[in-house]
Scaffold this active site. Structure first.
Site, mmCIF file in Angstrom:
data_model
loop_
_atom_site.group_PDB
_atom_site.id
_atom_site.type_symbol
_atom_site.label_atom_id
_atom_site.label_comp_id
_atom_site.label_asym_id
_atom_site.label_seq_id
_atom_site.Cartn_x
_atom_site.Cartn_y
_atom_site.Cartn_z
ATOM 1 C CB CYS A 24 -13.633 7.684 -19.613
ATOM 2 S SG CYS A 24 -14.151 5.989 -19.308
ATOM 3 C CG HIS A 42 -14.491 -0.470 -3.328
ATOM 4 N ND1 HIS A 42 -14.289 -0.845 -4.637
ATOM 5 C CD2 HIS A 42 -15.598 -1.133 -2.918
ATOM 6 C CE1 HIS A 42 -15.244 -1.700 -5.009
ATOM 7 N NE2 HIS A 42 -16.044 -1.882 -3.984
ATOM 8 C CB THR A 92 -17.394 0.437 -13.732
ATOM 9 O OG1 THR A 92 -17.573 -0.735 -12.926
ATOM 10 C CG2 THR A 92 -18.735 0.905 -14.251
ATOM 11 C CE1 TYR A 95 -4.337 -1.067 -0.306
ATOM 12 C CE2 TYR A 95 -3.349 -2.978 0.756
ATOM 13 C CZ TYR A 95 -4.384 -2.398 0.034
ATOM 14 O OH TYR A 95 -5.452 -3.166 -0.360
#
Length: 310
Positions: free
Chosen positions: A293, A158, A250, A102
């Site tokens: 996008c 999330h 998505t 992370y």
């Protein structure tokens, strides 16, 4: 997840409409929904009239900013896939390794910037708010690029790479330190030959609440964990009032987010999908615009000629 279970059961039925339809009316409806339009002029007419717009975004909207997705055959950090590290069990067994992963992701994200899709969404929200119209972004992404772009009304289902949660007291806090703690400085290299740093727990990120000093973890939803029921309740409220829904970047395969847009479409609200390719949900939407996008979204959300700017 209990707050969402009744909705989930309803949506499972709606998502599968047509598989067991008993009436010709239902079959006709599903056939009509199986031919989404790519007519931008028609979408723009719908957009011009919408008062409450919900925009659901996924990894595709950030991929154009160079954000690694950790999906597919190439989605490895060292020799592990994200699914092997982003679990409560992995953190319990080896918090140092998980924090290295992370930390690497946080450092990568600090070098990334919003792309034209993020900016178009943020500018649309700002412009429409002056007209008494609302835009909410419901994102599966944890990279905060929507926030960087200026989006205000943001629901991060999330979590965020730049928030931590204490494993002892539960405190959630924003954290943009680089590195997040001294012991992680220079750590987290993704090369498969890199050895684990094996950092002692006491040197990993610690809670700064008075008298706590508990071990911090990333405030993200890991595999096997439930989404925050408070966030899900907020999402459901927004989906209940929206009169236009956009699905941007998505895959529509990650649940429960994959049910959000079909839920909206099932009650007759226009849904427009902006994605590189079709998805399992495409045929349930009114519009589908293929391509990047960052290319398709800006003209879709630009000021319409009928808008009155005060």
């Amino acid at each position: 997840m209990c707050l969402f279970q009744s909705t989930a059961r309803r949506l499972v039925f709606q998502v599968h409409c047509g598989l067991k339809a008993s009436s010709s009316k239902k079959q006709k409806f599903c056939l009509e929904m199986a031919r989404p339009s790519s007519n931008m002029a028609d979408f723009r007419e719908v957009f011009a009239k919408a008062k409450h717009i919900a925009i659901i975004t996924g990894a595709g909207v950030s991929a154009e900013s160079g954000v690694p997705t950790f999906r597919g055959a190439g989605g490895f950090w060292r020799k592990w896939q994200a699914q092997e590290l982003a679990t409560p069990g992995a953190f319990a067994r080896n918090p140092s390794r998980v924090w290295e992963f992370y930390h690497y992701r946080r450092e990568v994200m600090l070098s990334k910037h919003p792309n034209p899709a993020h900016i178009a969404i943020a500018e649309c929200e700002k412009r429409l708010s002056k007209q008494g119209r609302s835009v909410v972004v419901i994102t599966q992404n944890i990279d905060e690029l929507h926030r960087k772009a200026g989006t205000k009304h943001l629901l991060e289902i999330h979590g965020s790479l730049f928030k931590t949660r204490c494993t002892s007291c539960g405190n959630v806090a924003a954290n943009y330190k680089s590195p997040i703690c001294p012991a992680l400085a220079g750590k987290g290299a993704p090369d498969p030959d890199t050895e684990d740093a094996a950092i002692p727990v006491e040197d990993l990120p610690q809670c700064e609440e008075d008298g706590c000093n508990g071990l911090l973890r990333p405030h993200v939803v890991w595999f096997g964990e439930a989404l925050d029921p408070g966030v899900l309740t907020a999402v459901e409220k927004e989906l209940d009032i929206c009169d236009l829904c956009l699905v941007v970047g998505t895959s529509s395969v990650v649940y429960p987010a994959a049910m959000f847009a079909p839920q909206v479409s099932a009650r007759g609200v226009p849904v427009a999908e902006f994605n590189m390719e079709t998805t399992p949900a495409t045929n349930r939407f009114r519009f589908h615009f293929p391509g990047p996008c960052g290319t398709t979204l800006p003209p879709a959300l630009a000021r319409h000629e009928t808008e009155i700017i005060s």
